[in-house]
Design an enzyme around this catalytic site. Structure first.
Site, short mmCIF file in Angstrom:
data_model
loop_
_atom_site.label_atom_id
_atom_site.label_comp_id
_atom_site.label_asym_id
_atom_site.label_seq_id
_atom_site.Cartn_x
_atom_site.Cartn_y
_atom_site.Cartn_z
N LYS A 22 70.45 -16.88 -56.30
CA LYS A 22 71.93 -17.00 -56.39
C LYS A 22 72.58 -15.87 -55.61
CE LYS A 22 74.18 -15.33 -60.17
NZ LYS A 22 75.25 -14.38 -59.84
N ASN A 23 72.08 -14.65 -55.79
CA ASN A 23 72.74 -13.49 -55.19
C ASN A 23 72.38 -13.28 -53.73
OD1 ASN A 23 73.95 -13.20 -57.62
ND2 ASN A 23 72.69 -11.49 -58.32
N CYS A 116 85.07 -8.70 -65.43
CA CYS A 116 84.45 -9.95 -65.90
C CYS A 116 83.72 -9.63 -67.20
CB CYS A 116 83.53 -10.51 -64.84
SG CYS A 116 82.07 -9.52 -64.66
N ARG A 121 84.14 -3.88 -62.92
CA ARG A 121 83.79 -4.38 -61.57
C ARG A 121 84.81 -3.92 -60.52
NH1 ARG A 121 80.26 -8.69 -62.51
NH2 ARG A 121 79.42 -8.31 -60.45
N LEU A 125 84.91 0.85 -53.45
CA LEU A 125 83.95 1.15 -52.36
C LEU A 125 84.03 0.07 -51.28
CD1 LEU A 125 80.86 2.26 -54.49
CD2 LEU A 125 82.61 3.71 -53.40
N ASP A 305 70.24 -6.93 -64.17
CA ASP A 305 70.33 -8.37 -64.45
C ASP A 305 69.18 -8.87 -65.30
OD1 ASP A 305 71.72 -9.26 -61.20
OD2 ASP A 305 72.56 -8.28 -62.95
N ARG A 397 76.10 -20.96 -64.60
CA ARG A 397 76.56 -20.25 -63.39
C ARG A 397 75.38 -19.82 -62.52
NH1 ARG A 397 79.00 -15.11 -64.49
NH2 ARG A 397 78.59 -14.95 -62.26
C1 EPZ Z 1 75.78 -7.59 -57.62
O1 EPZ Z 1 77.06 -7.38 -58.20
C2 EPZ Z 1 75.22 -8.83 -58.30
N1 EPZ Z 1 76.08 -9.98 -58.05
C3 EPZ Z 1 75.13 -8.57 -59.80
O2 EPZ Z 1 74.51 -9.73 -60.39
C4 EPZ Z 1 74.23 -7.36 -60.04
O3 EPZ Z 1 74.21 -7.07 -61.42
C5 EPZ Z 1 74.77 -6.15 -59.27
O4 EPZ Z 1 74.90 -6.49 -57.86
C6 EPZ Z 1 73.86 -4.94 -59.38
O5 EPZ Z 1 72.59 -5.27 -58.90
C7 EPZ Z 1 75.99 -10.63 -56.87
O6 EPZ Z 1 75.21 -10.25 -56.00
C8 EPZ Z 1 76.86 -11.85 -56.71
P1 EPZ Z 1 77.52 -3.49 -57.49
P2 EPZ Z 1 78.07 -6.28 -57.55
O7 EPZ Z 1 78.66 -3.41 -56.54
O8 EPZ Z 1 77.95 -6.32 -56.07
C9 EPZ Z 1 80.08 0.02 -59.31
C10 EPZ Z 1 74.25 -11.49 -61.94
O9 EPZ Z 1 74.05 -11.51 -63.15
N2 EPZ Z 1 81.02 -0.22 -58.20
O10 EPZ Z 1 76.16 -3.09 -57.01
O11 EPZ Z 1 79.40 -6.45 -58.16
C11 EPZ Z 1 80.22 -1.08 -60.37
O12 EPZ Z 1 81.25 -0.76 -61.27
C12 EPZ Z 1 75.25 -10.51 -61.34
O13 EPZ Z 1 73.67 -12.24 -61.11
C13 EPZ Z 1 82.08 0.66 -58.00
O14 EPZ Z 1 82.26 1.62 -58.73
O15 EPZ Z 1 77.40 -4.96 -58.10
C14 EPZ Z 1 78.89 -1.06 -61.04
O16 EPZ Z 1 78.90 0.01 -61.99
C15 EPZ Z 1 75.94 -9.65 -62.40
N3 EPZ Z 1 82.94 0.43 -56.97
C16 EPZ Z 1 77.92 -0.66 -59.94
O17 EPZ Z 1 78.72 -0.14 -58.87
C17 EPZ Z 1 82.78 -0.64 -56.12
O18 EPZ Z 1 83.58 -0.79 -55.17
C18 EPZ Z 1 77.09 -1.81 -59.42
O19 EPZ Z 1 77.95 -2.70 -58.80
C19 EPZ Z 1 81.69 -1.51 -56.33
C20 EPZ Z 1 80.82 -1.29 -57.38
#
Ligand code: EPZ
Length: 418
Positions: A22-23, A116, A121, A125, A305, A397
């Site tokens: 999915k990701n 969410c 979220r 960055l 995850d 989902r």
């Molecule tokens: C991706 O989400 C995945 N989703 C998530 O999978 C997964 O849990 C996550 O990466 C971590 O591996 C998809 O790929 C569609 P992040 P993403 O940006 O990109 C902080 C599932 O169940 N952060 O790596 O949103 C954020 O708050 C889903 O399949 C900032 O602070 O994750 C979090 O603490 C859930 N500022 C951490 O980074 C930003 O601008 C990880 O977020 C962006 C993120």
């Protein structure tokens, strides 16, 4: 609203096929607007996140067609740079569209993706990375409006190896003028897949999977036919389910290094795991010892995850397990539901202390998010007696044919409409 009815207490044995990730599919769909030529993505999983993403693409003017298991995107007539607000609420990964829509139209407008089920979220960055590429960003009335006369390569350091931010910047840099370097980039396998996809289209991306990604901007990208990597989180979910219920599992096409952190923990639990060619085999007695500590980390650490699913396993492992969730603020919604099944789980902030009990008992529980819902199914499969898991929209989902695959392994599970 659908729910699962589950008769617990049966071992799970057999071979399961694993869906495309999915990701990985979501950013690849976002990248499909970077060319006027046809893009075919094979083995697309039948999950609602993909359906929502396809809906967004068609709202932008892309033509979507399908064969048995492939999706064909033709974005030659894509005209809109505005991602519909009602869809952004539906699907966080619509944020991925920002990078590719900016590259295509030099402007983009999206409603602020709220938090969410699992946390705030933020996308700070994402936005600071786009600004480094020369994007003007105005945030007002809940909308983010981006514009860039030209996208120019830059040296970008991420405060945190954010998956979404890394992918967003790659999609905005792939046709920018000059070279972009992303330092402290996320290393997830899905980013390597995006790199491979873009390079097959004529892009010049390298270093994905390591901490530094270099993108040399190119003028055009061609169409492509592509099969995404297998879903390491779905694979991990099934491995944990069989480990928890007891039994044997065979799967193929998931590289061991993509789930190494999980396999390491399952071996600590006492599971027998071996690999032969590109197959992974797991055997479990079903009554395992505790892994003691699970700390979620960016890849290659233990994946957030799989945190909920592993916690369900910990509920009936011998001993105590401390779970530390380092990535998201509220990823323990499932804990209260597990307590209804007799779990001894105490949550304090980002930590959960789980004391293993002999067995859980069936109960009526409700999923609160995607991976928490999978955790409740795992708990119900191992519990004594009958359980129901309501609000399957979360599970749908991210897991295609979840109950069919579990039934094939011997689970007593059926979906009922209420
Ligand atoms: C991706 O989400 C995945 N989703 C998530 O999978 C997964 O849990 C996550 O990466 C971590 O591996 C998809 O790929 C569609 P992040 P993403 O940006 O990109 C902080 C599932 O169940 N952060 O790596 O949103 C954020 O708050 C889903 O399949 C900032 O602070 O994750 C979090 O603490 C859930 N500022 C951490 O980074 C930003 O601008 C990880 O977020 C962006 C993120």
């Amino acid at each position: 609203m659908d729910k699962f009815m589950i008769e617990g207490g049966r071992k799970l044995c057999g071979k399961t096929e694993i869906q495309s990730a999915k990701n990985a599919v979501l950013p690849l769909l976002a990248a499909s607007v970077l060319t006027d030529e046809q893009v075919t993505i094979r083995d697309v999983p039948a999950i609602s996140d993909v359906e929502n993403m396809l809906h967004i693409l068609s709202e932008l003017g892309c033509k979507i067609s399908r064969t048995a298991d492939s999706v064909i995107i033709d974005s030659v007539n894509a005209v809109s740079h505005e991602i519909p607000a009602r869809l952004t609420k539906e699907l966080r990964s619509s944020v991925f569209m920002l990078g590719s829509v900016l590259t295509r139209f030099r402007r983009a407008r999206i409603s602020y993706p709220g938090g969410c089920d699992i946390g705030l979220r933020p996308i700070d960055l994402h936005l600071s990375g786009l600004k480094r590429l020369g994007v003007e960003i105005v945030e007002e009335n809940g909308y983010i409006s981006c514009s860039a006369d030209r996208l120019t390569g830059a040296d970008i350091l991420l405060d945190f190896p954010s998956v979404g931010a890394t992918e967003k910047i790659i999609l905005a840099a792939v046709k920018a003028e000059g070279t972009t370097v992303i330092r402290n980039a996320a290393k997830e396998p899905e980013i390597v897949d995006l790199q491979n996809f873009l390079n097959r289209m004529g892009g010049r991306v390298r270093g994905a999977g390591g901490g530094t990604v270099c993108i040399e901007g190119v003028k055009t990208l061609s169409g492509v036919e592509y099969t995404p990597i297998k879903d390491r989180i779905e694979a991990g979910t099934f491995l944990i389910a069989v480990a928890s219920c007891g039994g044997e599992l065979e799967m193929e096409g998931v590289p061991e290094e993509n789930i190494a952190a999980l396999l390491h923990k399952l071996r600590e639990n006492g599971c027998k795991i071996h690999r032969k060619d590109d197959k992974i085999f797991l055997e479990s007695s079903g009554r395992l010892r505790s892994a003691e500590l699970i700390e979620t980390m960016p890849f290659p650490g233990f994946p957030t995850d799989l945190q909920a699913q592993f916690s369900a396993l910990a509920c009936t492992s011998r001993g105590t397990t401390l779970v530390v969730e380092n990535l998201f603020e509220t990823r323990y919604k499932y804990a209260a539901e597990l307590r209804r099944m007799g779990a001894d789980i105490t949550v304090r902030g980002r930590n959960a202390l789980i004391r293993g009990v002999e067995r859980l008992h069936g109960a009526a529980v409700t999923a609160g998010d995607l991976r928490g819902g999978a955790a409740l199914v795992i708990a119900a499969l191992g519990a004594e007696g009958q359980s129901s898991v309501a609000d399957l929209s979360h599970i749908d989902r991210g897991y295609s044919e979840f109950e069919r695959k579990l039934k094939k392994l011997g689970a007593r599970i059926r979906r009922v409409r209420i």
